[in-house]
Design a protein around this motif. Structure first.
Motif, PDB file in Angstrom:
ATOM      1  N   MET A   1       0.824  -1.182   0.000  1.00 34.86           N
ATOM      2  CA  MET A   1       0.000   0.000   0.000  1.00 34.86           C
ATOM      3  C   MET A   1       0.869   1.246   0.000  1.00 34.86           C
ATOM      4  SD  MET A   1      -3.230  -0.045   2.509  1.00 34.86           S
ATOM      5  CE  MET A   1      -4.195   1.394   2.393  1.00 34.86           C
ATOM      6  N   LEU A   2       0.428   2.278  -0.677  1.00 33.10           N
ATOM      7  CA  LEU A   2       1.159   3.543  -0.673  1.00 33.10           C
ATOM      8  C   LEU A   2       0.943   4.260   0.648  1.00 33.10           C
ATOM      9  CD1 LEU A   2       0.497   4.918  -4.236  1.00 33.10           C
ATOM     10  CD2 LEU A   2       2.612   4.060  -3.311  1.00 33.10           C
ATOM     11  N   PRO A   3       1.910   5.041   1.082  1.00 30.98           N
ATOM     12  CA  PRO A   3       1.749   5.778   2.327  1.00 30.98           C
ATOM     13  C   PRO A   3       0.637   6.817   2.198  1.00 30.98           C
ATOM     14  CG  PRO A   3       3.910   6.189   1.337  1.00 30.98           C
ATOM     15  CD  PRO A   3       3.181   5.252   0.462  1.00 30.98           C
ATOM     16  N   HIS A   4      -0.078   7.017   3.296  1.00 28.08           N
ATOM     17  CA  HIS A   4      -1.101   8.062   3.329  1.00 28.08           C
ATOM     18  C   HIS A   4      -0.428   9.412   3.456  1.00 28.08           C
ATOM     19  CE1 HIS A   4      -4.204   5.088   3.507  1.00 28.08           C
ATOM     20  NE2 HIS A   4      -3.718   4.567   4.611  1.00 28.08           N
ATOM     21  N   ARG A   5      -1.204  10.468   3.297  1.00 30.92           N
ATOM     22  CA  ARG A   5      -0.634  11.819   3.346  1.00 30.92           C
ATOM     23  C   ARG A   5       0.153  12.079   4.626  1.00 30.92           C
ATOM     24  NH1 ARG A   5      -4.173  16.568   1.169  1.00 30.92           N
ATOM     25  NH2 ARG A   5      -2.715  16.764  -0.524  1.00 30.92           N
ATOM     26  N   HIS A   6      -0.296  11.538   5.740  1.00 30.69           N
ATOM     27  CA  HIS A   6       0.382  11.820   7.003  1.00 30.69           C
ATOM     28  C   HIS A   6       1.568  10.895   7.245  1.00 30.69           C
ATOM     29  CE1 HIS A   6      -2.682   8.786   7.915  1.00 30.69           C
ATOM     30  NE2 HIS A   6      -1.870   8.365   8.851  1.00 30.69           N
ATOM     31  N   GLN A   7       1.735   9.864   6.423  1.00 32.31           N
ATOM     32  CA  GLN A   7       2.869   8.971   6.554  1.00 32.31           C
ATOM     33  C   GLN A   7       3.966   9.399   5.582  1.00 32.31           C
ATOM     34  OE1 GLN A   7       0.914   5.303   5.584  1.00 32.31           O
ATOM     35  NE2 GLN A   7       0.977   4.636   7.718  1.00 32.31           N
ATOM     36  N   ALA A   8       5.177   9.360   6.056  1.00 30.84           N
ATOM     37  CA  ALA A   8       6.306   9.716   5.184  1.00 30.84           C
ATOM     38  C   ALA A   8       6.646   8.523   4.300  1.00 30.84           C
ATOM     39  CB  ALA A   8       7.507  10.113   6.025  1.00 30.84           C
ATOM     40  N   SER A  68       6.435  11.946  -4.505  1.00 30.88           N
ATOM     41  CA  SER A  68       6.495  11.671  -5.941  1.00 30.88           C
ATOM     42  C   SER A  68       5.774  12.759  -6.724  1.00 30.88           C
ATOM     43  CB  SER A  68       5.872  10.308  -6.245  1.00 30.88           C
ATOM     44  OG  SER A  68       6.560   9.285  -5.563  1.00 30.88           O
ATOM     45  N   GLY A  69       4.651  13.212  -6.205  1.00 35.52           N
ATOM     46  CA  GLY A  69       3.892  14.260  -6.871  1.00 35.52           C
ATOM     47  C   GLY A  69       4.666  15.564  -6.978  1.00 35.52           C
ATOM     48  N   ARG A  70       5.379  15.911  -5.926  1.00 36.81           N
ATOM     49  CA  ARG A  70       6.181  17.147  -5.967  1.00 36.81           C
ATOM     50  C   ARG A  70       7.337  17.032  -6.942  1.00 36.81           C
ATOM     51  NH1 ARG A  70       6.323  20.724  -0.646  1.00 36.81           N
ATOM     52  NH2 ARG A  70       4.144  20.441  -0.098  1.00 36.81           N
ATOM     53  N   LEU A 124       6.919   8.890 -12.903  1.00 42.77           N
ATOM     54  CA  LEU A 124       6.000   8.887 -11.758  1.00 42.77           C
ATOM     55  C   LEU A 124       5.356   7.515 -11.586  1.00 42.77           C
ATOM     56  CD1 LEU A 124       4.470  10.401  -9.514  1.00 42.77           C
ATOM     57  CD2 LEU A 124       2.820  11.102 -11.262  1.00 42.77           C
ATOM     58  N   VAL A 125       4.857   6.935 -12.671  1.00 43.63           N
ATOM     59  CA  VAL A 125       4.228   5.607 -12.597  1.00 43.63           C
ATOM     60  C   VAL A 125       5.242   4.566 -12.143  1.00 43.63           C
ATOM     61  CG1 VAL A 125       3.220   3.763 -14.007  1.00 43.63           C
ATOM     62  CG2 VAL A 125       2.392   6.113 -14.237  1.00 43.63           C
ATOM     63  N   ALA A 126       6.451   4.613 -12.697  1.00 39.08           N
ATOM     64  CA  ALA A 126       7.486   3.654 -12.298  1.00 39.08           C
ATOM     65  C   ALA A 126       7.825   3.794 -10.821  1.00 39.08           C
ATOM     66  CB  ALA A 126       8.740   3.839 -13.153  1.00 39.08           C
ATOM     67  N   GLU A 127       7.951   5.044 -10.360  1.00 40.69           N
ATOM     68  CA  GLU A 127       8.289   5.264  -8.955  1.00 40.69           C
ATOM     69  C   GLU A 127       7.165   4.798  -8.034  1.00 40.69           C
ATOM     70  OE1 GLU A 127      10.637   8.650  -7.335  1.00 40.69           O
ATOM     71  OE2 GLU A 127       8.647   9.262  -6.647  1.00 40.69           O
ATOM     72  N   LEU A 128       5.933   5.102  -8.369  1.00 41.08           N
ATOM     73  CA  LEU A 128       4.813   4.671  -7.524  1.00 41.08           C
ATOM     74  C   LEU A 128       4.705   3.153  -7.497  1.00 41.08           C
ATOM     75  CD1 LEU A 128       2.139   7.364  -8.403  1.00 41.08           C
ATOM     76  CD2 LEU A 128       3.528   7.196  -6.319  1.00 41.08           C
ATOM     77  N   PHE A 129       4.944   2.513  -8.628  1.00 37.95           N
ATOM     78  CA  PHE A 129       4.958   1.054  -8.682  1.00 37.95           C
ATOM     79  C   PHE A 129       6.057   0.511  -7.774  1.00 37.95           C
ATOM     80  CE2 PHE A 129       6.594  -2.902 -10.555  1.00 37.95           C
ATOM     81  CZ  PHE A 129       5.449  -3.690 -10.486  1.00 37.95           C
ATOM     82  N   TRP A 130       7.248   1.100  -7.860  1.00 39.55           N
ATOM     83  CA  TRP A 130       8.376   0.665  -7.033  1.00 39.55           C
ATOM     84  C   TRP A 130       8.095   0.895  -5.550  1.00 39.55           C
ATOM     85  CZ3 TRP A 130      12.370  -2.321  -6.831  1.00 39.55           C
ATOM     86  CH2 TRP A 130      13.367  -2.122  -5.881  1.00 39.55           C
TER      87      TRP A 130
END
Length: 135
Positions: A1-8, A68-70, A124-130
Motif C-alpha cells: 500500500m502507498l503511504p497516506h498523506r500523514h505517513q512519510a 512523488s507528486g512534488r 511517476l508511474v514507475a516510482e509509484l509502482f516501485w
C-alpha cells in the motif's frame, strides 16, 4: 500500500536513482545517434521524452524525501518553462541558446509538451509502482 498523506514515504535510494540517471542518459544519446535505425515516431520523440524522464530522476535524486507528486510537478514545471521560454527571442537569450549549456531548444513545439508529460508521467508511474512493492 502507498503511504497516506500523514505517513512519510521511504526516502529514494540514491544509488538506484544514479543508475536510472545513467541509463536514461545512455538511452537518450542512443536515440539521437541511432535515429535512422528507429521507427520514425520513436526517433522524433524519444529524445524529448527521455529528457523529461531524466529531469524526474535528477530531481528525485536531489530531493530524496520529496513526494512523488512534488518531484513530478517540479520536473514538469522545469521542462515546460524551458519550452515556453522558446517563445521569447531577446538577443541575449538567443546568444545563450547558441552555447553548449544554453542549447536546450530553439523553437516552441506543442509536441514537446506532450513528450515531457509522457516522460515525467512514466517516471511517476514507475516510482509509484516501485514504492508500492517496497512498502
Amino acid at each position: 500500500m502507498l503511504p497516506h498523506r500523514h505517513q512519510a514515504a521511504p526516502p529514494r535510494l540514491r544509488t538506484t536513482y544514479g543508475l536510472l540517471i545513467c541509463l536514461t542518459l545512455l538511452l537518450g544519446l542512443a536515440s539521437r545517434k541511432f535515429a535512422v535505425a528507429l521507427p520514425t515516431v520513436v526517433a522524433a520523440y524519444a529524445g524529448d521524452t527521455l529528457w523529461a524522464l531524466l529531469g524526474f530522476w535528477l530531481l528525485g535524486f536531489c530531493c530524496p524525501r520529496c513526494t512523488s507528486g512534488r518531484v513530478a510537478a517540479g520536473a514538469l514545471l522545469f521542462a515546460f518553462t524551458i519550452e515556453v521560454s522558446q517563445l521569447y527571442h531577446a538577443p541575449w537569450l538567443e546568444a545563450l541558446r547558441h552555447t553548449i549549456l544554453g542549447s536546450l531548444g530553439h523553437g516552441f513545439l506543442w509536441s514537446d509538451l506532450l513528450c515531457y508529460s509522457v516522460g515525467v508521467g512514466s517516471g511517476l508511474v514507475a516510482e509509484l509502482f516501485w514504492l508500492r512493492r517496497r512498502t
